[in-house]
Design an enzyme around this catalytic site. Sequence first.
Site, PDB file in Angstrom:
ATOM      1  N   LYS A   1       4.281  15.124  13.352  1.00 32.09           N
ATOM      2  CA  LYS A   1       3.089  14.264  13.301  1.00 32.09           C
ATOM      3  C   LYS A   1       3.486  12.946  12.666  1.00 32.09           C
ATOM      4  O   LYS A   1       4.113  12.919  11.601  1.00 32.09           O
ATOM      5  CB  LYS A   1       1.997  14.929  12.439  1.00 32.09           C
ATOM      6  CG  LYS A   1       0.742  14.092  12.317  1.00 32.09           C
ATOM      7  CD  LYS A   1      -0.199  14.315  13.476  1.00 32.09           C
ATOM      8  CE  LYS A   1      -1.249  13.229  13.638  1.00 32.09           C
ATOM      9  NZ  LYS A   1      -0.772  12.071  14.444  1.00 32.09           N
TER      10      LYS A   1
ATOM     11  N   GLN B   1       7.647  10.531   6.374  1.00 29.77           N
ATOM     12  CA  GLN B   1       6.477  11.234   6.901  1.00 29.77           C
ATOM     13  C   GLN B   1       6.511  12.727   6.566  1.00 29.77           C
ATOM     14  O   GLN B   1       5.466  13.344   6.357  1.00 29.77           O
ATOM     15  CB  GLN B   1       6.406  11.013   8.420  1.00 29.77           C
ATOM     16  CG  GLN B   1       5.023  11.224   9.019  1.00 29.77           C
ATOM     17  CD  GLN B   1       4.117  10.010   8.862  1.00 29.77           C
ATOM     18  OE1 GLN B   1       4.548   8.881   9.058  1.00 29.77           O
ATOM     19  NE2 GLN B   1       2.866  10.244   8.518  1.00 29.77           N
TER      20      GLN B   1
ATOM     21  N   LYS C   1       8.156  10.306  13.828  1.00 28.22           N
ATOM     22  CA  LYS C   1       7.768   8.893  13.986  1.00 28.22           C
ATOM     23  C   LYS C   1       8.394   8.383  15.268  1.00 28.22           C
ATOM     24  O   LYS C   1       9.433   8.886  15.702  1.00 28.22           O
ATOM     25  CB  LYS C   1       8.297   8.056  12.808  1.00 28.22           C
ATOM     26  CG  LYS C   1       7.578   6.749  12.619  1.00 28.22           C
ATOM     27  CD  LYS C   1       6.326   6.926  11.788  1.00 28.22           C
ATOM     28  CE  LYS C   1       5.499   5.673  11.728  1.00 28.22           C
ATOM     29  NZ  LYS C   1       4.448   5.790  10.705  1.00 28.22           N
TER      30      LYS C   1
ATOM     31  N   ASP D   1       0.570   2.827  14.317  1.00 30.71           N
ATOM     32  CA  ASP D   1       1.244   2.240  13.157  1.00 30.71           C
ATOM     33  C   ASP D   1       1.245   0.733  13.462  1.00 30.71           C
ATOM     34  O   ASP D   1       0.391   0.270  14.226  1.00 30.71           O
ATOM     35  CB  ASP D   1       2.669   2.816  12.993  1.00 30.71           C
ATOM     36  CG  ASP D   1       3.305   2.476  11.644  1.00 30.71           C
ATOM     37  OD1 ASP D   1       2.993   3.148  10.656  1.00 30.71           O
ATOM     38  OD2 ASP D   1       4.100   1.516  11.567  1.00 30.71           O
TER      39      ASP D   1
ATOM     40  N   THR E   1      -6.771   4.957   6.316  1.00 32.42           N
ATOM     41  CA  THR E   1      -5.615   4.632   5.479  1.00 32.42           C
ATOM     42  C   THR E   1      -6.029   3.713   4.331  1.00 32.42           C
ATOM     43  O   THR E   1      -5.670   3.942   3.166  1.00 32.42           O
ATOM     44  CB  THR E   1      -4.489   4.014   6.312  1.00 32.42           C
ATOM     45  OG1 THR E   1      -4.270   4.826   7.471  1.00 32.42           O
ATOM     46  CG2 THR E   1      -3.205   3.913   5.514  1.00 32.42           C
TER      47      THR E   1
ATOM     48  N   SER F   1      -5.908  11.958  10.539  1.00 36.77           N
ATOM     49  CA  SER F   1      -5.400  12.345  11.862  1.00 36.77           C
ATOM     50  C   SER F   1      -5.406  13.868  11.997  1.00 36.77           C
ATOM     51  O   SER F   1      -5.753  14.412  13.053  1.00 36.77           O
ATOM     52  CB  SER F   1      -3.970  11.836  12.063  1.00 36.77           C
ATOM     53  OG  SER F   1      -3.962  10.481  12.447  1.00 36.77           O
TER      54      SER F   1
HETATM   55  P1  NDP Z   1      -1.125  -3.586  11.847  1.00 33.07           P
HETATM   56  O1  NDP Z   1      -0.265  -3.831  13.034  1.00 33.07           O
HETATM   57  O2  NDP Z   1      -2.583  -3.363  12.032  1.00 33.07           O
HETATM   58  O3  NDP Z   1      -0.966  -4.769  10.789  1.00 33.07           O
HETATM   59  C1  NDP Z   1       0.272  -5.088  10.269  1.00 33.07           C
HETATM   60  C2  NDP Z   1       0.109  -6.220   9.295  1.00 33.07           C
HETATM   61  O4  NDP Z   1       1.310  -6.389   8.565  1.00 33.07           O
HETATM   62  C3  NDP Z   1      -0.166  -7.541   9.967  1.00 33.07           C
HETATM   63  O5  NDP Z   1      -0.926  -8.368   9.112  1.00 33.07           O
HETATM   64  C4  NDP Z   1       1.242  -8.100  10.149  1.00 33.07           C
HETATM   65  O6  NDP Z   1       1.323  -9.509  10.286  1.00 33.07           O
HETATM   66  C5  NDP Z   1       1.898  -7.654   8.871  1.00 33.07           C
HETATM   67  N1  NDP Z   1       3.346  -7.502   9.119  1.00 33.07           N
HETATM   68  C6  NDP Z   1       3.928  -6.655  10.009  1.00 33.07           C
HETATM   69  N2  NDP Z   1       5.256  -6.815  10.011  1.00 33.07           N
HETATM   70  C7  NDP Z   1       5.505  -7.776   9.135  1.00 33.07           C
HETATM   71  C8  NDP Z   1       6.685  -8.396   8.682  1.00 33.07           C
HETATM   72  N3  NDP Z   1       7.898  -8.038   9.175  1.00 33.07           N
HETATM   73  N4  NDP Z   1       6.569  -9.351   7.724  1.00 33.07           N
HETATM   74  C9  NDP Z   1       5.358  -9.701   7.215  1.00 33.07           C
HETATM   75  N5  NDP Z   1       4.196  -9.156   7.623  1.00 33.07           N
HETATM   76  C10 NDP Z   1       4.269  -8.215   8.557  1.00 33.07           C
HETATM   77  O7  NDP Z   1      -0.457  -2.335  11.108  1.00 33.07           O
HETATM   78  P2  NDP Z   1      -1.082  -1.369  10.005  1.00 33.07           P
HETATM   79  O8  NDP Z   1      -2.054  -2.092   9.153  1.00 33.07           O
HETATM   80  O9  NDP Z   1      -1.471  -0.130  10.690  1.00 33.07           O
HETATM   81  O10 NDP Z   1       0.234  -1.023   9.145  1.00 33.07           O
HETATM   82  C11 NDP Z   1       0.583  -1.725   7.963  1.00 33.07           C
HETATM   83  C12 NDP Z   1       1.505  -0.864   7.121  1.00 33.07           C
HETATM   84  O11 NDP Z   1       0.835   0.349   6.781  1.00 33.07           O
HETATM   85  C13 NDP Z   1       2.804  -0.421   7.812  1.00 33.07           C
HETATM   86  O12 NDP Z   1       3.829  -0.331   6.851  1.00 33.07           O
HETATM   87  C14 NDP Z   1       2.465   0.987   8.303  1.00 33.07           C
HETATM   88  O13 NDP Z   1       3.635   1.760   8.488  1.00 33.07           O
HETATM   89  C15 NDP Z   1       1.622   1.479   7.158  1.00 33.07           C
HETATM   90  N6  NDP Z   1       0.721   2.598   7.435  1.00 33.07           N
HETATM   91  C16 NDP Z   1      -0.182   2.553   8.445  1.00 33.07           C
HETATM   92  C17 NDP Z   1      -1.038   3.621   8.663  1.00 33.07           C
HETATM   93  C18 NDP Z   1      -2.100   3.596   9.691  1.00 33.07           C
HETATM   94  O14 NDP Z   1      -2.860   4.558   9.772  1.00 33.07           O
HETATM   95  N7  NDP Z   1      -2.232   2.544  10.488  1.00 33.07           N
HETATM   96  C19 NDP Z   1      -0.934   4.839   7.843  1.00 33.07           C
HETATM   97  C20 NDP Z   1       0.006   4.750   6.757  1.00 33.07           C
HETATM   98  C21 NDP Z   1       0.802   3.670   6.589  1.00 33.07           C
HETATM   99  P3  NDP Z   1       1.681 -10.157  11.721  1.00 33.07           P
HETATM  100  O15 NDP Z   1       0.444 -10.059  12.523  1.00 33.07           O
HETATM  101  O16 NDP Z   1       2.080 -11.544  11.391  1.00 33.07           O
HETATM  102  O17 NDP Z   1       2.822  -9.350  12.280  1.00 33.07           O
HETATM  103  O1  2IT Z   2       2.592   6.027   8.416  1.00 29.69           O
HETATM  104  C1  2IT Z   2       1.646   6.770   8.725  1.00 29.69           C
HETATM  105  O2  2IT Z   2       1.321   7.736   8.035  1.00 29.69           O
HETATM  106  C2  2IT Z   2       0.899   6.464   9.949  1.00 29.69           C
HETATM  107  N1  2IT Z   2       1.184   5.453  10.598  1.00 29.69           N
HETATM  108  C3  2IT Z   2      -0.200   7.366  10.422  1.00 29.69           C
HETATM  109  C4  2IT Z   2       0.364   8.524  11.185  1.00 29.69           C
HETATM  110  C5  2IT Z   2      -0.641   9.423  11.843  1.00 29.69           C
HETATM  111  O3  2IT Z   2      -0.176  10.347  12.520  1.00 29.69           O
HETATM  112  O4  2IT Z   2      -1.853   9.240  11.709  1.00 29.69           O
END
Ligand code: NDP
Ligand code: 2IT
Length: 448
Positions: free
Chosen positions: A93, A114, A129, A169, A212, A380
């Site tokens: 997952k 993860q 992943k 993600d 999240t 999830s």
């Molecule tokens: P999104 O794609 O919705 O948003 C990502 C954000 O981070 C954007 O603002 C983006 O800016 C910025 N970003 C991405 N890459 C970079 C970079 N290299 N340098 C600077 N800024 C960056 O993703 P999420 O919000 O879903 O994910 C954000 C973080 O949270 C990640 O690390 C992800 O692994 C983690 N996460 C997400 C979960 C989920 O359920 N979605 C669960 C647990 C963890 P820009 O638009 O400029 O790229």
């Molecule tokens: O980093 C994370 O935990 C996620 N992007 C969510 C993964 C999931 O299966 O909901």
Amino acid sequence: MEFTNQYLKELMDRVVMRNPGEKEFHQAVREVLESLEPVVEIHPEYIEKGVLESIVEPERIIKFRVPWVDDNGKVQVNRGFRVQFNSAIGPYKGGLRFHPSVYEGIIKFLGFEQIFKNSLTGLPIGGGKGGSDFDPKGKSDMEVMRFCQSFMIELSKHIGSYTDIPAGDIGVGSREIGYLFGQYKRSTTRFTGVLTGKGLEYGGSLARTEATGYGLCYFVEAMLNDHGTSFEGKTVVISGSGNVAIYATQKATELGAKVVALSDSDGYIYDKNGIDLSVVKQLKEVERKRIKEYVNFCPDALYFENCKEIWSIKCDIALPCATQNELDKHSALMLVDNGCIAVAEGANMPSTPEAIEVFLKNNILFGPAKAANAGGVATSALEMSQNSIRGYWTFEKVDARLREIMENIYANSSAAAEMYGMKGNLVAGANIAGFLKVANAMLEQGVV
Ligand code: NDP
Ligand code: 2IT
């Protein structure tokens, strides 16, 4: 930190040698192995029976070509990955990341983290992943759809609701999950809960979008409460402006804090009045625009280029919610100097090891990613439960379960840290608590 246990040191050396150039994966493994030093002293069986040797090696890696045709009729070729890391406690997952920086080392670091995160949720999910070096930014909806269809034609051979359940993600949100789900259904003629983060019309769970960010704030609130304080009246800085950042902003505000900054990879905004989230949602979720546009709607706000400097803003609580290694030692020192009391990771591995050292040395309350951002994957798993019973739960029910799960993760990580002689060190506590369940399941299942 240097290893004192010779086996762990040699295992780390082997991981570096056998996975050359994958520096993010090395970083993630090193942190976990360091935390396990006191555990293997008491439980040498994890070494003797090969559990540690196995846990750093993915069960399976799938790597494939993703050809698609862009709007100009030109053939584009990307790479797709799925790392099925560990299925000791449940089916693989974990999310899919679409970002140009993706290569095998990024997916392996995320898949490895993860395993322990999913274990901490208390739910029956293993670690995996996937993703691609495809960049959805600047692509039309039809290009994104064609890419997702090509990606899923290959991925569909390797996933299933009892084997491997991907989700979103970075770069994979509801639009991408919709296209991926549609293609999975067409390729296999099966309507199952094979993906999570689905639309509410076709099997998605209420509160998964928010989970999240909300979960991160529930974790932080539990951590603050344990130290006699709360979000109430605090100033908060949050990096990123994607799914996690937006819903962390929403919940922190609801809990009485003022969020004054958000960012994207180009720069950051500072709004002394507190972020107007309706503007951010319109810009980011609907129009897919850059965060700098915010100042056109909120004239008191300021925009600065260089997203890393967001940590120079004075705050009580910092929540990095963008990407790995976005918060380095210099940024950590700025936060400490400015009187910050708590840092919790919404993103995966956003703080460098040197930054974490600064936080721990200065007694900052520090919530590591595996624990603090586990609310997304936990919800999830609640989506999977609802799909299995072919039903839906209310928002309130899912949200209440999420809150309870995050409070348990805080309590369990905190207890594990204390039990192994590192009271207050939630990095060690989360790694140990997450590891023990998986390791014991591996022991019971034999050499597989
Ligand atoms: P999104 O794609 O919705 O948003 C990502 C954000 O981070 C954007 O603002 C983006 O800016 C910025 N970003 C991405 N890459 C970079 C970079 N290299 N340098 C600077 N800024 C960056 O993703 P999420 O919000 O879903 O994910 C954000 C973080 O949270 C990640 O690390 C992800 O692994 C983690 N996460 C997400 C979960 C989920 O359920 N979605 C669960 C647990 C963890 P820009 O638009 O400029 O790229
Ligand atoms: O980093 C994370 O935990 C996620 N992007 C969510 C993964 C999931 O299966 O909901």
